[in-house]
Design a protein around this motif. Sequence first.
Motif, short mmCIF file in Angstrom:
data_model
loop_
_atom_site.label_atom_id
_atom_site.label_comp_id
_atom_site.label_asym_id
_atom_site.label_seq_id
_atom_site.Cartn_x
_atom_site.Cartn_y
_atom_site.Cartn_z
N ILE A 15 61.37 72.95 20.00
CA ILE A 15 61.56 71.70 19.45
C ILE A 15 60.27 71.00 19.66
O ILE A 15 59.68 70.78 20.72
CB ILE A 15 62.54 70.80 20.26
N GLY A 17 56.27 69.97 17.41
CA GLY A 17 54.93 70.87 17.11
C GLY A 17 53.66 70.22 17.50
O GLY A 17 52.68 69.99 16.87
N GLY A 18 53.74 69.72 18.88
CA GLY A 18 52.75 69.36 19.64
C GLY A 18 51.76 70.49 19.92
O GLY A 18 52.36 71.80 19.75
N GLY A 21 53.83 73.12 22.06
CA GLY A 21 54.84 73.80 21.27
C GLY A 21 54.26 74.74 20.46
O GLY A 21 54.69 75.95 20.46
N ARG A 40 59.43 66.66 14.02
CA ARG A 40 60.02 65.54 13.81
C ARG A 40 59.28 64.58 12.74
O ARG A 40 59.40 64.13 11.85
CB ARG A 40 60.65 64.58 14.73
N ARG A 41 57.82 64.58 12.93
CA ARG A 41 56.91 64.21 11.98
C ARG A 41 56.66 64.86 10.86
O ARG A 41 57.01 65.98 10.71
CB ARG A 41 55.51 63.70 12.80
N GLY A 45 51.26 68.67 15.48
CA GLY A 45 50.11 68.24 16.51
C GLY A 45 50.26 67.28 17.55
O GLY A 45 49.81 67.17 18.64
N GLY A 46 51.53 66.29 17.24
CA GLY A 46 52.15 65.47 18.53
C GLY A 46 50.87 64.59 18.66
O GLY A 46 50.40 63.87 17.82
N CYS A 48 47.72 65.17 19.32
CA CYS A 48 46.60 65.91 19.23
C CYS A 48 46.31 66.02 17.74
O CYS A 48 46.52 67.37 16.84
CB CYS A 48 46.63 67.29 19.71
N PRO A 273 63.72 66.68 12.40
CA PRO A 273 64.00 65.85 13.95
C PRO A 273 65.27 66.69 14.48
O PRO A 273 66.25 66.50 13.73
CB PRO A 273 64.24 64.34 13.53
N VAL A 274 64.95 66.95 15.67
CA VAL A 274 66.40 67.57 16.38
C VAL A 274 67.02 66.42 17.05
O VAL A 274 66.62 65.69 17.79
CB VAL A 274 65.83 68.75 17.39
N ARG A 308 63.05 62.40 26.85
CA ARG A 308 63.59 62.72 25.52
C ARG A 308 64.61 63.96 25.46
O ARG A 308 65.59 63.95 24.92
CB ARG A 308 62.54 62.65 24.76
N TYR A 468 54.64 58.77 17.80
CA TYR A 468 54.27 60.31 18.66
C TYR A 468 55.82 60.67 19.40
O TYR A 468 55.33 61.60 19.76
CB TYR A 468 52.85 59.99 19.13
N GLY A 508 56.20 71.26 27.16
CA GLY A 508 55.27 70.49 27.00
C GLY A 508 54.55 69.83 28.26
O GLY A 508 54.90 70.16 29.38
N GLY A 515 49.69 66.79 31.69
CA GLY A 515 49.25 66.38 30.25
C GLY A 515 47.73 66.69 30.03
O GLY A 515 47.15 67.22 31.07
N VAL A 517 45.05 67.81 26.70
CA VAL A 517 45.21 68.93 25.68
C VAL A 517 44.74 70.06 26.55
O VAL A 517 43.46 70.39 26.53
CB VAL A 517 44.29 68.47 24.64
C1 LIG Z 1 46.36 57.72 23.23
C2 LIG Z 1 46.11 59.10 23.78
C3 LIG Z 1 44.81 59.33 24.22
C4 LIG Z 1 44.86 60.50 24.61
N1 LIG Z 1 43.31 61.22 24.95
C5 LIG Z 1 43.30 62.37 25.41
C6 LIG Z 1 42.20 63.14 25.43
O1 LIG Z 1 40.88 62.38 24.99
N2 LIG Z 1 41.79 64.26 25.95
C7 LIG Z 1 42.99 64.90 26.43
O2 LIG Z 1 42.86 66.03 26.73
N3 LIG Z 1 44.06 64.34 26.25
C8 LIG Z 1 44.70 63.21 25.78
N4 LIG Z 1 45.67 62.61 25.83
C9 LIG Z 1 46.73 63.40 26.50
C10 LIG Z 1 47.20 64.47 25.48
O3 LIG Z 1 46.96 64.22 24.22
C11 LIG Z 1 48.56 64.88 25.56
O4 LIG Z 1 49.15 64.74 27.00
C12 LIG Z 1 49.02 66.06 25.08
O5 LIG Z 1 48.72 66.14 23.63
C13 LIG Z 1 50.64 66.57 25.08
O6 LIG Z 1 50.89 67.50 24.33
P1 LIG Z 1 52.14 68.19 24.16
O7 LIG Z 1 52.06 69.25 23.21
O8 LIG Z 1 52.74 68.76 25.42
O9 LIG Z 1 53.10 67.07 23.73
P2 LIG Z 1 53.21 65.95 22.35
O10 LIG Z 1 51.70 66.08 21.93
O11 LIG Z 1 53.73 64.90 22.68
O12 LIG Z 1 53.97 66.65 21.24
C14 LIG Z 1 55.39 66.79 21.19
C15 LIG Z 1 55.83 66.99 19.79
O13 LIG Z 1 57.39 66.83 19.94
C16 LIG Z 1 57.83 66.37 18.91
N5 LIG Z 1 59.20 65.93 19.13
C17 LIG Z 1 59.51 64.88 20.11
N6 LIG Z 1 60.96 65.07 19.84
C18 LIG Z 1 61.19 65.59 18.76
C19 LIG Z 1 62.41 65.89 18.26
N7 LIG Z 1 63.76 65.27 18.70
N8 LIG Z 1 62.59 66.63 17.24
C20 LIG Z 1 61.29 67.35 16.82
N9 LIG Z 1 60.14 67.15 17.13
C21 LIG Z 1 60.31 66.40 18.22
C22 LIG Z 1 56.72 64.90 18.70
O14 LIG Z 1 56.95 64.52 17.62
C23 LIG Z 1 55.43 65.59 18.95
O15 LIG Z 1 54.78 66.31 17.90
C24 LIG Z 1 45.95 61.31 25.05
C25 LIG Z 1 47.21 60.95 24.56
C26 LIG Z 1 47.20 59.79 24.11
C27 LIG Z 1 48.53 59.31 23.54
#
Ligand SMILES: Cc1cc2nc3c(=O)[nH]c(=O)nc-3n(C[C@H](O)[C@H](O)[C@H](O)COP(=O)(O)OP(=O)(O)OC[C@H]3O[C@@H](n4cnc5c(N)ncnc54)[C@H](O)[C@@H]3O)c2cc1C
Length: 538
Positions: A15, A17-18, A21, A40-41, A45-46, A48, A273-274, A308, A468, A508, A515, A517
Amino acid sequence: MSLTPAACKYDAIVIGGGHNGLTAAAYLGRVGLSTLVLERRDIVGGCCVTEEIAPGCRASTTSYIASMLLPQVIRDLDLGSHGLRMVPCDPFLQLPLQNGGALRWWPEPERTAAEIRKFSARDAKTFLFVDAKLKKLAQYLQPFFLEPPPKIGADGLNGLLELLRVAKRFRSITNDEISELVAFLAGSLGEFLDRNYEASETKTLFLANNVYGKHGGPYQKGTAIGLLFHLLSGGDHNIQGFNGHVIGGMGAITRALASAAQKHGVEIRTSSPVARISVKNGRANGVILDDGTEISAKVVLSNADPKRTFLGMVESNELPEDFRHQVCGIKMDGPCAKVNMVLGEEPCVKGIPADSSAAQRSLFTFVSNLEFAERCYDIAKYGEIPEDLWVDCVVASNVDETLAPKGLHIMTCFVQYVPYYLRQGTWDEHRELLGDRVVKKIAEYAPNVPGAVIARQVLTPLDLERTYGLTEGNIFHGDLTLEQLFFMRPVPGWSQYRTPVPGLYLCGAGAHPGGGVTGAPGHNAAHQVLLDLRKNRA
Ligand SMILES: Cc1cc2nc3c(=O)[nH]c(=O)nc-3n(C[C@H](O)[C@H](O)[C@H](O)COP(=O)(O)OP(=O)(O)OC[C@H]3O[C@@H](n4cnc5c(N)ncnc54)[C@H](O)[C@@H]3O)c2cc1C
């Protein structure tokens, strides 16, 4: 109808595609598991991603610097062959000073020490010593990024094996290093800097590289740990403390991950979206989409944040009450925002010579000193938007001509310390006020910027949540404080990616190691799933 594993359409559903995921999905696909990613989007990339913010102009709308993307993930998934290219930031960091000039943190420690020497010869000497020490301490933590944290409370043979695993990582640590490591884990950045350095400029240089995305001013306990996290290895050349620009913006990372996953047979569906995770006989066995579609799988991994996932997608009666209670208590709420701009002129920043390299002109941080940062947090803590802000800027188009047509410039500005919960009014009312304050701050150092703004996108903590999917706008899926790290992430007792619902995993940033990337939670969760599937089969 109860779904037996044999009737399941997929082996695994992810669930979200960050980047985590997608990483998890790629590792599962690589060993032949039929895997489906549901995002969901309308793009993967979430946080990223690279998105268009004005016609023909693209920006890394959320994350903007690649510092900790694990070299192992880059190698295992061969992301280079899927188009990933990073160039080191050079310098890593640049701090324009209020009285003119600028202080820079270069990849080479001796060069940084030479900059610091202009303010204090003693600080320059200490910098070299401390830099080497921090790098050594960070190496002890590095292996924990690619494996689950120790399982607290495991007994019998399992307990012994866990103990041995941790002991092995620390076998060469000295007594002095143990105390230093504990001091870093529990201490404050401000106190560490006051203890070691005398010039305010040196301390502010360290500050400008720390506490991003975290709650708490620099004098809050637990803020020193960032000094070590920033020195974990990253980039394709496995460099400690790597900071890189990604060509094509941060979205190039997730495009490469998606392409690698698809090469391994993973199916990716966007705009999906789930709504719920279906649980039958106490075991997760698929998902139900917002439109009512049911899809079954042997295991479900959630890339969404813990609140969430567990409070939004799992029926409350499927989770132990105390677990739900702990999830409710995870500290999230803000505290950051982002402002992305298209400029008609490159910013002319005081203290940065116009003839310096494009890489040098591509980043600068505006934060005056430790006390300023502490006050900024206090204001945000009480629900107000600080008048004077801490802003970290990257003019990515200086090093990446793919982002905008010639003559236009892309500047992304990260704002540290704004509240999610406002004391008065709503973020929809105050969005442009925040944008104006960011521009005003930048104008103090780069007076040509206000007149050069062609387009502006302001992402408040509320926008980060709405667009996001980050609960309360928290960029790390849960604050990176000591009580929410290692074996306490996401909550004590559940740090090994498994959850109280068998067959449901967290992959995630809300899971260990947190947190940024990195790809680490995705990598580790996939390995845990594979281990469990193998055990079940046996
Ligand atoms: C403004 C900002 C600046 C940042 N700057 C940096 C940086 O410069 N360098 C760095 O390393 N990190 C940075 N970070 C932190 C980093 O981007 C995040 O911690 C990291 O990308 C999280 O990755 P993730 O894949 O775990 O989650 P996410 O990227 O949050 O992905 C989760 C995904 O799940 C999807 N999702 C949620 N609920 C559902 C659902 N019900 N059904 C289907 N899909 C769903 C979301 O849409 C999203 O695509 C920043 C973050 C932000 C917001």
